[in-house]
Write a protein that holds these residues in place. Sequence first.
Motif, short mmCIF file in Angstrom:
data_model
loop_
_atom_site.label_atom_id
_atom_site.label_comp_id
_atom_site.label_asym_id
_atom_site.label_seq_id
_atom_site.Cartn_x
_atom_site.Cartn_y
_atom_site.Cartn_z
N UNK A 163 -3.93 12.75 -2.00
CA UNK A 163 -4.64 11.47 -1.84
C UNK A 163 -3.72 10.33 -2.24
N UNK A 164 -3.62 9.35 -1.35
CA UNK A 164 -2.71 8.22 -1.56
C UNK A 164 -3.51 6.93 -1.72
N UNK A 165 -3.07 6.13 -2.64
CA UNK A 165 -3.64 4.80 -2.88
C UNK A 165 -2.64 3.76 -2.38
N UNK A 166 -3.08 2.87 -1.51
CA UNK A 166 -2.22 1.81 -1.00
C UNK A 166 -2.85 0.46 -1.32
N UNK A 167 -2.02 -0.49 -1.67
CA UNK A 167 -2.50 -1.84 -1.95
C UNK A 167 -1.68 -2.83 -1.13
N UNK A 168 -2.36 -3.68 -0.40
CA UNK A 168 -1.65 -4.67 0.39
C UNK A 168 -2.60 -5.55 1.17
N UNK A 169 -2.07 -6.61 1.77
CA UNK A 169 -2.92 -7.55 2.49
C UNK A 169 -3.31 -7.04 3.87
#
Lengths: 112, 115
Positions: free
Chosen positions: A86-92
Amino acid sequence: LAKTTQPISMDSYEGQEVNITCSHNNIATNDYITWYQQFPSQGPRFIIQGYKTKVTNEVASLFIPADRKSSTLSLPRVSLSDTAVYYCLVGPLGPGTYKYIFGTGTRLKVLA
Amino acid sequence: DVKVTQSSRYLVKRTGEKVFLECVQDMDHENMFWYRQDPGLGLRLIYFSYDVKMKEKGDIPEGYSVSREKKERFSLILESASTNQTSMYLCASSLREGPGLDGYTFGSGTRLTVV
């Protein structure tokens, strides 16, 4: 783009609720939090996205506290088939192309 | 059903060979990406493209090049394959608006072995 930190691995038993936390202290005002799931020998797939508070869909829930410096992916009553990374990504979001960083993710192993 | 298709599931090449990995998407997405995935290192971005004939380097572009002559097709080229390029290669596409509700769509990957 905000750097994220998540546990390398987790074990759980079938039927339990699993919570995976992601830290993103440098999250920007216009950043969203997106989680992906990757089964062995497959590419990652989108599972949930949120901006603040709580989001729920048929697969998972995403809890985001008011300060948004972390988020928690919650998988209810896991089964063996939830074994994945499971991957967490943060961005606009919005027009443009962004180099999202997937990192190493959290390897969840569900045991019988 | 929307798809990102990678031409080969498994590939074995010899050191020094020129290798082409092909990726085709049928979603009319503007953005396309090439990642490689190695144990303990996660997914690392090699190159991405936001339009036909446009490309930008990712985090690990050395030893690779790309080609995007048509919107639906994004090719990854290993100019002279080396054993340290043995890896799983994943192609993805997205709308210009980024990984929104539909997110990135990934192909199933190409497992390349360089001997």
